[in-house]
Design an enzyme around this catalytic site. Structure first.
Site, PDB file in Angstrom:
ATOM      1  N   HIS A 145     -14.852   2.903  -4.442  1.00 29.12           N
ATOM      2  CA  HIS A 145     -13.696   2.423  -4.715  1.00 29.12           C
ATOM      3  C   HIS A 145     -13.803   1.009  -4.120  1.00 29.12           C
ATOM      4  CE1 HIS A 145     -12.376   6.076  -6.316  1.00 29.12           C
ATOM      5  NE2 HIS A 145     -11.856   6.736  -5.286  1.00 29.12           N
ATOM      6  N   MET A 156       0.717 -15.493  -1.296  1.00 29.78           N
ATOM      7  CA  MET A 156       0.049 -16.549  -0.508  1.00 29.78           C
ATOM      8  C   MET A 156       0.905 -16.781   0.778  1.00 29.78           C
ATOM      9  SD  MET A 156      -1.165 -18.660  -3.682  1.00 29.78           S
ATOM     10  CE  MET A 156      -2.204 -19.961  -2.987  1.00 29.78           C
TER      11      MET A 156
HETATM   12  C1  BG6 Z   1      -9.753   9.746  -4.572  1.00 34.09           C
HETATM   13  C2  BG6 Z   1     -10.202  10.298  -3.100  1.00 34.09           C
HETATM   14  O1  BG6 Z   1     -11.139   9.386  -5.160  1.00 34.09           O
HETATM   15  O2  BG6 Z   1      -9.012   8.421  -4.201  1.00 34.09           O
HETATM   16  C3  BG6 Z   1      -9.068  10.794  -2.441  1.00 34.09           C
HETATM   17  O3  BG6 Z   1     -11.322  11.387  -3.112  1.00 34.09           O
HETATM   18  C4  BG6 Z   1      -7.999   9.583  -2.129  1.00 34.09           C
HETATM   19  O4  BG6 Z   1      -9.340  11.121  -1.034  1.00 34.09           O
HETATM   20  C5  BG6 Z   1      -7.771   8.811  -3.624  1.00 34.09           C
HETATM   21  O5  BG6 Z   1      -6.898  10.227  -1.890  1.00 34.09           O
HETATM   22  C6  BG6 Z   1      -6.859   7.888  -3.469  1.00 34.09           C
HETATM   23  O6  BG6 Z   1      -6.653   7.385  -4.812  1.00 34.09           O
HETATM   24  P1  BG6 Z   1      -4.936   6.634  -5.165  1.00 34.09           P
HETATM   25  O7  BG6 Z   1      -5.290   6.070  -6.370  1.00 34.09           O
HETATM   26  O8  BG6 Z   1      -3.999   7.336  -4.692  1.00 34.09           O
HETATM   27  O9  BG6 Z   1      -5.282   5.392  -4.225  1.00 34.09           O
END
Ligand code: BG6
Length: 491
Positions: A250, A379
């Site tokens: 992510h 900002m």
């Molecule tokens: C998932 C993880 O990919 O993303 C989780 O496995 C996490 O641990 C989640 O809680 C968070 O996603 P979001 O969209 O709630 O930020």
């Protein structure tokens, strides 16, 4: 626009991901008439021997709005549930998948006009250990039947392996069965509104073009915080840890969008080419630029070993070796069981040279993109303190979505991404070489942690994480603003 039958098959239909994310996303698309009932059929596939209605009953509570559903809403849920059929079978035997194929074909036969196409989308809401066998079964038994306008696509979820080697092995196994344009690797952060906005912000605004580089930017933070722990997912989590769960996928995807060069066009391949270049420019992570943490109580989970070395918190500095970013630390930070829940990108600019206002005291300019909750872009900048005195004070230009875009519902990440898979748009999906490059960055560090050479520092649940992480931030050049906080506008 494509027409004809569309069969969406959710494998692992009664699992957590399917119930919490996949089916609700499909339902939202259905409500917006993006899944026309005369074309679409949804199949759930899993091992347990349950009936169609039993699956529907399991799903219902995830679809009905929490607070007082109207009769119309309840009616929508029922109509949607009627589109779902359940097929049970194992993940590694042809019998189950032949049965599935038969069901899909019957539906295609019933719904198709003469030249209708056969579009088959397989969503693997499953642990990756079964991806190879499931893909094999799909390839052997369930491919689309109409060659001309039909297609078969598979959607897979992370974790795509545990390290470079296992990820490559998985990629090879799937790659032998499907072509890259058929494989959709979901990273749901790429479906978030403000992540998607990065490209527009950066490349459609004259403001940012000349500033977005090492001459003006001092450091960049990409932060993910959760205020709850592993919550019953300890068994899964302990195998992976926060770096594999959040940072390697992510946050790294977000980094690509912050740091990449302007793509030649908006074509998915052009965008992904640029992302790969950034990833390949990241130099090996230094041990002294990493702080790991584990919250106290994490090991109390019965599915977590008592001597677990798995980090639930990590700060790691990534450095990009190219003309634009040499010397600028990209501080990646993620943690569970912290004092707040938010995800944001924080770009901190350098001090003003030859400052006459002593505005240093006020803090630096920052450009913050709040991904969640309460999407916002603001900002931080210095203005004259209103009043008789000539003094400077920090304030902000604030684009808070809730206020600026009232009445607009921001789509869920999964909803948007599933729609992309139906439309055949791979822009927001991870390409195979991107995946490889991202594992290359983190694998040496992960192996050191796996071998116990780096240890997480304990921190209190509900805290900011280990103090050492804040010290690392400071060492990297981040200057925290004191006395100013951004207060999101209330409606
Ligand atoms: C998932 C993880 O990919 O993303 C989780 O496995 C996490 O641990 C989640 O809680 C968070 O996603 P979001 O969209 O709630 O930020």
């Amino acid at each position: 626009l494509e027409t004809g039958t569309l069969s969406i098959v959710v494998l692992g239909a009664s699992g957590d991901l399917a119930k919490k994310k996949t089916f609700p996303a499909l339902f939202h698309l259905y409500k917006q008439e993006l899944l026309p009932p005369n074309e679409v059929h949804i199949f759930g596939y899993a091992r347990s021997k349950i009936s169609d209605d039993e699956l529907r009953n399991k799903l219902r509570s995830y679809l009905v709005p929490e607070k007082g559903a109207s009769p119309k809403q309840l009616d929508d849920v029922e109509k949607f549930l009627q589109l779902i059929k359940y097929v049970s079978g194992p993940y590694d035997s042809e019998d189950g998948f032949r049965l599935l194929d038969k069901e899909i074909s019957e539906h295609e036969y019933l719904k198709n006009s003469k030249e209708g196409s056969s579009r088959r989308l397989f969503y693997l809401a499953l642990p990756p250990s079964v991806y190879p066998s499931v893909c094999k079964m799909i390839k052997t038994c369930c491919m689309n039947k109409s060659d001309l306008s039909g297609w078969t696509r598979v959607v897979v979820e992370k974790p795509f392996g545990r390290d470079l080697e296992s990820a490559e092995e998985l990629s090879n196994q799937i790659g032998e069965l499907f072509e890259e344009p058929q494989i959709y690797r979901i990273d749901h952060y790429l479906g978030k509104e403000l992540v998607q906005n990065m490209l527009v912000l950066r490349f459609a605004n004259r403001f940012f073009l000349p500033l977005w580089n090492r001459d003006n930017i001092d450091n960049v933070q990409i932060v993910f915080r959760e205020d709850f722990g592993t919550d019953g997912r300890g068994g899964y989590f302990d195998q992976y840890g926060i770096i594999r769960d959040i940072i390697q996928n992510h946050l790294l995807q977000v980094l690509c969008l912050v740091a990449m060069e302007k793509p030649v066009s908006l074509k998915p391949e052009h965008i992904r080419d640029e992302k790969v270049k950034v990833l390949e420019s990241v130099v090996p992570i230094r041990d002294d630029e990493v702080v790991l943490g584990q919250y106290e109580g994490y090991r109390d989970d019965p599915t977590v070993p008592d001597d677990s070395n798995t980090p639930t918190f990590a700060t790691a500095i990534l450095r990009i070796h190219n003309e634009r970013w040499e010397g600028v630390p990209f501080i990646m930070k993620a943690g569970k069981a912290l004092n707040s829940r938010k995800a944001e990108i924080r770009v901190q600019f350098k001090d003003v040279p030859g400052d006459i206002f002593r505005s240093k005291k006020q803090g630096r300019n920052e450009f913050v993109i709040r991904l969640q909750p309460s999407e916002a872009i603001y900002m931080k900048f210095t203005v004259k303190q209103p009043g008789l005195e000539m003094s400077a004070v920090q304030s902000e230009l604030d684009l808070s979505y809730g206020q600026r875009y009232q009445g607009i519902t921001i789509p869920e990440a999964y909803e948007r991404l599933i729609l992309d898979t139906i439309r055949g748009d791979q822009q927001h999906f991870v390409r195979r070489d991107e995946l490889k490059a991202s594992w290359e960055i983190f694998t040496p560090l992960l192996h050191k942690i796996d071998r116990g050479e780096l240890k997480p520092i304990p921190y209190k649940p509900g805290s900011r994480g280990p103090a050492e992480a804040d010290e690392l931030l400071e060492k990297a050049g981040y200057v925290q603003t004191h006395g100013y906080i951004w207060i999101p506008p209330t409606l």
